[in-house]
Design a protein around this motif. Structure first.
Motif, PDB file in Angstrom:
ATOM      1  N   ASN A 199      11.490   9.003  -8.700  1.00 42.35           N
ATOM      2  CA  ASN A 199      12.125  10.317  -8.895  1.00 42.35           C
ATOM      3  C   ASN A 199      11.521  11.348  -8.124  1.00 42.35           C
ATOM      4  OD1 ASN A 199      10.196  12.041 -10.525  1.00 42.35           O
ATOM      5  ND2 ASN A 199      10.290   9.955 -11.497  1.00 42.35           N
ATOM      6  N   GLY A 200      12.179  12.617  -7.998  1.00 45.53           N
ATOM      7  CA  GLY A 200      11.495  13.739  -7.230  1.00 45.53           C
ATOM      8  C   GLY A 200      12.134  13.793  -5.881  1.00 45.53           C
ATOM      9  N   PRO A 201      11.487  14.490  -5.069  1.00 51.00           N
ATOM     10  CA  PRO A 201      12.059  14.870  -3.680  1.00 51.00           C
ATOM     11  C   PRO A 201      12.549  13.453  -2.849  1.00 51.00           C
ATOM     12  CG  PRO A 201      10.113  16.205  -4.140  1.00 51.00           C
ATOM     13  CD  PRO A 201      10.176  15.150  -5.194  1.00 51.00           C
ATOM     14  N   ARG A 202      13.367  13.557  -2.231  1.00 48.27           N
ATOM     15  CA  ARG A 202      13.940  12.323  -1.387  1.00 48.27           C
ATOM     16  C   ARG A 202      13.074  12.113  -0.012  1.00 48.27           C
ATOM     17  NH1 ARG A 202      17.747   8.392  -1.155  1.00 48.27           N
ATOM     18  NH2 ARG A 202      18.852   9.269  -2.932  1.00 48.27           N
ATOM     19  N   LEU A 203      12.738  11.182   0.155  1.00 50.90           N
ATOM     20  CA  LEU A 203      11.679  10.887   1.346  1.00 50.90           C
ATOM     21  C   LEU A 203      12.974  10.420   2.544  1.00 50.90           C
ATOM     22  CD1 LEU A 203       9.037   8.651   0.031  1.00 50.90           C
ATOM     23  CD2 LEU A 203       8.736  10.945   1.328  1.00 50.90           C
ATOM     24  N   SER A 204      12.727  10.893   3.836  1.00 53.20           N
ATOM     25  CA  SER A 204      13.434  10.501   4.964  1.00 53.20           C
ATOM     26  C   SER A 204      12.920   9.398   5.247  1.00 53.20           C
ATOM     27  CB  SER A 204      13.348  11.583   6.023  1.00 53.20           C
ATOM     28  OG  SER A 204      12.031  11.862   6.459  1.00 53.20           O
ATOM     29  N   GLU A 205      13.393   8.448   6.199  1.00 54.51           N
ATOM     30  CA  GLU A 205      12.994   7.193   6.595  1.00 54.51           C
ATOM     31  C   GLU A 205      11.833   7.627   7.577  1.00 54.51           C
ATOM     32  OE1 GLU A 205      15.506   4.651   8.535  1.00 54.51           O
ATOM     33  OE2 GLU A 205      16.963   4.724   6.839  1.00 54.51           O
ATOM     34  N   ALA A 206      11.561   8.793   8.304  1.00 54.82           N
ATOM     35  CA  ALA A 206      10.564   8.964   9.149  1.00 54.82           C
ATOM     36  C   ALA A 206       9.397   9.177   8.286  1.00 54.82           C
ATOM     37  CB  ALA A 206      10.781  10.208   9.996  1.00 54.82           C
ATOM     38  N   LYS A 207       9.443   9.940   7.052  1.00 51.82           N
ATOM     39  CA  LYS A 207       8.135  10.120   6.357  1.00 51.82           C
ATOM     40  C   LYS A 207       7.827   9.260   5.247  1.00 51.82           C
ATOM     41  CE  LYS A 207       8.889  15.329   6.696  1.00 51.82           C
ATOM     42  NZ  LYS A 207       9.167  16.461   5.898  1.00 51.82           N
ATOM     43  N   ALA A 208       8.956   8.119   5.147  1.00 50.52           N
ATOM     44  CA  ALA A 208       8.430   7.309   4.108  1.00 50.52           C
ATOM     45  C   ALA A 208       7.396   6.289   4.474  1.00 50.52           C
ATOM     46  CB  ALA A 208       9.787   6.418   3.929  1.00 50.52           C
ATOM     47  N   GLY A 209       7.110   5.967   5.684  1.00 49.40           N
ATOM     48  CA  GLY A 209       6.025   5.083   6.182  1.00 49.40           C
ATOM     49  C   GLY A 209       4.816   5.715   5.589  1.00 49.40           C
ATOM     50  N   PRO A 210       4.396   6.898   6.446  1.00 49.40           N
ATOM     51  CA  PRO A 210       3.247   7.488   6.241  1.00 49.40           C
ATOM     52  C   PRO A 210       2.898   7.490   4.650  1.00 49.40           C
ATOM     53  CG  PRO A 210       4.061   8.464   7.939  1.00 49.40           C
ATOM     54  CD  PRO A 210       5.349   7.500   7.327  1.00 49.40           C
ATOM     55  N   TYR A 211       4.105   8.120   4.117  1.00 49.38           N
ATOM     56  CA  TYR A 211       3.749   8.352   2.505  1.00 49.38           C
ATOM     57  C   TYR A 211       3.257   7.107   1.623  1.00 49.38           C
ATOM     58  CZ  TYR A 211       4.800  10.202  -2.277  1.00 49.38           C
ATOM     59  OH  TYR A 211       4.813  10.614  -3.519  1.00 49.38           O
ATOM     60  N   PHE A 212       3.959   6.061   2.219  1.00 44.37           N
ATOM     61  CA  PHE A 212       3.730   4.753   1.270  1.00 44.37           C
ATOM     62  C   PHE A 212       2.367   4.333   1.745  1.00 44.37           C
ATOM     63  CE2 PHE A 212       3.439   0.196   1.299  1.00 44.37           C
ATOM     64  CZ  PHE A 212       4.151  -0.264   0.006  1.00 44.37           C
ATOM     65  N   SER A 213       1.891   4.339   3.018  1.00 42.48           N
ATOM     66  CA  SER A 213       0.590   3.607   3.374  1.00 42.48           C
ATOM     67  C   SER A 213      -0.656   4.686   2.650  1.00 42.48           C
ATOM     68  CB  SER A 213       0.527   3.903   4.959  1.00 42.48           C
ATOM     69  OG  SER A 213       1.412   3.127   5.702  1.00 42.48           O
ATOM     70  N   THR A 214      -0.230   5.922   2.702  1.00 41.84           N
ATOM     71  CA  THR A 214      -1.476   6.874   1.923  1.00 41.84           C
ATOM     72  C   THR A 214      -1.629   6.527   0.474  1.00 41.84           C
ATOM     73  OG1 THR A 214      -0.912   8.526   3.482  1.00 41.84           O
ATOM     74  CG2 THR A 214      -2.169   9.270   1.469  1.00 41.84           C
ATOM     75  N   ALA A 215      -0.093   6.305  -0.075  1.00 42.48           N
ATOM     76  CA  ALA A 215      -0.198   5.874  -1.547  1.00 42.48           C
ATOM     77  C   ALA A 215      -0.901   4.754  -1.819  1.00 42.48           C
ATOM     78  CB  ALA A 215       1.049   6.053  -2.102  1.00 42.48           C
ATOM     79  N   VAL A 216      -0.935   3.695  -1.313  1.00 36.51           N
ATOM     80  CA  VAL A 216      -1.551   2.550  -1.597  1.00 36.51           C
ATOM     81  C   VAL A 216      -2.822   2.047  -0.897  1.00 36.51           C
ATOM     82  CG1 VAL A 216       0.932   1.665  -1.992  1.00 36.51           C
ATOM     83  CG2 VAL A 216      -0.212   1.146   0.184  1.00 36.51           C
ATOM     84  N   ALA A 217      -3.417   3.109  -0.150  1.00 36.62           N
ATOM     85  CA  ALA A 217      -4.272   2.623   0.714  1.00 36.62           C
ATOM     86  C   ALA A 217      -5.807   2.297   0.030  1.00 36.62           C
ATOM     87  CB  ALA A 217      -4.549   3.904   1.538  1.00 36.62           C
ATOM     88  N   ASP A 218      -5.926   2.942  -1.211  1.00 37.57           N
ATOM     89  CA  ASP A 218      -7.279   2.784  -2.210  1.00 37.57           C
ATOM     90  C   ASP A 218      -7.237   1.460  -2.760  1.00 37.57           C
ATOM     91  OD1 ASP A 218      -8.030   5.135  -0.878  1.00 37.57           O
ATOM     92  OD2 ASP A 218      -7.656   6.252  -2.532  1.00 37.57           O
ATOM     93  N   VAL A 219      -5.805   0.605  -2.985  1.00 36.15           N
ATOM     94  CA  VAL A 219      -5.969  -0.181  -3.844  1.00 36.15           C
ATOM     95  C   VAL A 219      -6.416  -1.454  -3.344  1.00 36.15           C
ATOM     96  CG1 VAL A 219      -4.350  -2.032  -4.817  1.00 36.15           C
ATOM     97  CG2 VAL A 219      -3.826   0.384  -4.865  1.00 36.15           C
TER      98      VAL A 219
END
Length: 407
Positions: A134-154
């Motif tokens: 839910n929340g703001p919709r990601l564009s395809e251009a921003k989805a990649g960097p957002y995903f990488s940052t979100a999961v980086a610490d796992v």
């Protein structure tokens, strides 16, 4: 590793051994009633949570005899049955947590590999509510960097846990599991805090669920004290669904990082014919062998007594010619006590093979690793052995092993 051998779940009843995935469970709900969510076009857009999470205790049994009996029921009875079924479907729409909370004692559904009720809790995890994007919709251009940052610490947190488990230090394991749980919780919550491009909606839901499953497993490991259960939960319980690869490929991201291996093979040298030692009958005798010198690095944070690596012997076509050929390393001081292997120590061990087997162009492939935390020769101590197979990623990335050939 243990097998499930007739274990009875803590909530009673017979364990059939069947693990029912979320896809199957949710598909039953979909078939039985209206969808939970429809888009503007009227098409069903129910989240497909995938089979990466396995569940016990939910199975539908619709035998032919039952079907015949239902056909003989009067119309009023059918109506009552239909109303009851619709009520069940409506309750099921409450999701995963509703079913878990109704189990006696709040027992988790995911309890695999137990041998008895005594240690069942050591293998249990789950109880979470699947997060919805839910929340703001990601564009395809921003989805990649957002995903990488979100999961980086796992992944570094998971690596630290894997290595701590190999060393057997409970305090280190519990601390690493706490950190890993926090990282997985952050990844799941961050991914769910955005609405994703339509093409990624279903796979991203699966990925979110996978990070929630990781978190539940890590939560188990923050307090678990059963060595066999800890090994199982760390190395064998989590099964990715493939959704992560779909998302990463679509967003043009690198593949998931290769999990850390406790023992890294850094060099192989064909040492030719050599003399080995074998127990023949009741006597130990020297025997001819073909030897390979194996250089390896321990990445285990705890000090351990010995380490080992197992290989398969493959011919030039890749056919396995010998399995579980092992190289072991241990060292003792003048008093007969083991010399402890420290983190990042390099050791040299010898792999001995039947001299009639290897031919020019044959090679080796990694199979598994083992760690003796204590000296197994000291009968006053529990040797505490930790072991597991190398993952497919670890095997594929072991260039020094994969490039080796017998002369």
């Amino acid at each position: 590793m243990k097998d499930s051998g007739g274990w009875v779940p803590p909530w009673g009843g017979e364990d059939t051994g069947k693990r029912v995935g979320f896809d199957e469970f949710l598909n039953n709900d979909r078939d039985a009633g209206p969808s939970r969510d429809n888009d503007a076009s009227g098409t069903n857009d129910v989240p497909d949570y995938g089979s990466g999470i396995a569940n016990r205790g939910f199975a539908w049994n619709n035998g032919n005899a039952g079907a015949d009996a239902r056909r003989k029921k009067p119309r009023g009875s059918r109506l009552v049955s239909l109303l009851v079924l619709l009520a069940m479907v409506a309750a099921a729409a409450g999701g995963f947590a509703w079913h878990r909370s109704r189990l006696p004692g709040g027992s988790a559904l995911n309890c695999s590999n137990q041998t008895s009720a005594k240690d069942s809790k050591d293998y249990c995890y789950g109880g979470f509510v699947p997060l919805e994007p839910n929340g703001p919709r990601l564009s395809e251009a921003k989805a990649g960097p957002y995903f990488s940052t979100a999961v980086a610490d796992v992944y570094p947190a998971d690596d630290a846990l894997r290595l701590a488990v190999a060393g057997g230090d409970l305090n280190a394991i519990h601390s690493a599991a706490t950190t890993a749980k926090s990282a997985a919780d952050h990844a799941a919550a961050t991914l769910a805090a955005r609405t994703w491009p339509n093409s990624l909606d279903k796979p991203i839901r699966r990925v979110i669920l996978e990070y929630q499953e990781r978190s539940a497993i890590y939560a188990n490991l923050t307090t678990n004290t059963n060595p066999e259960a800890i090994d199982w939960m760390t190395y064998s319980e989590f099964k990715p669904s493939g959704a992560q690869s779909i998302v990463r490929t679509a967003l043009e991201l690198d593949s998931e990082p290769t999990p850390a291996a406790p023992i890294e093979v850094t060099g192989l040298t064909d040492a030719g014919l050599c003399t080995g030692f074998a127990l023949i009958g009741d006597d130990g005798q020297e025997v001819p062998r073909r030897c390979v010198t194996v250089h390896a690095v321990s990445h285990i944070p705890s000090d351990v007594a010995s380490i080992g690596v197992a290989f398969n012997l493959l011919d030039a076509d890749g056919t396995i010619r010998a399995t579980e050929v092992k190289a072991l390393y241990s060292s003792y001081d003048d008093d007969g006590k083991p010399v402890r292997i420290h983190n990042n120590d390099t050791v040299t061990m010898t792999l001995e093979i039947n001299p009639d087997l290897p031919q020019t162009g044959w090679r080796l492939a990694l199979v598994g690793w083992s760690v003796h935390v204590n000296d197994g020769a000291d009968l006053s101590q529990d040797p505490e052995i930790h072991q597991d197979d190398y993952t497919a990623q670890q095997i594929a990335s072991a260039a020094v092993v994969n490039d080796f050939r017998f002369a």
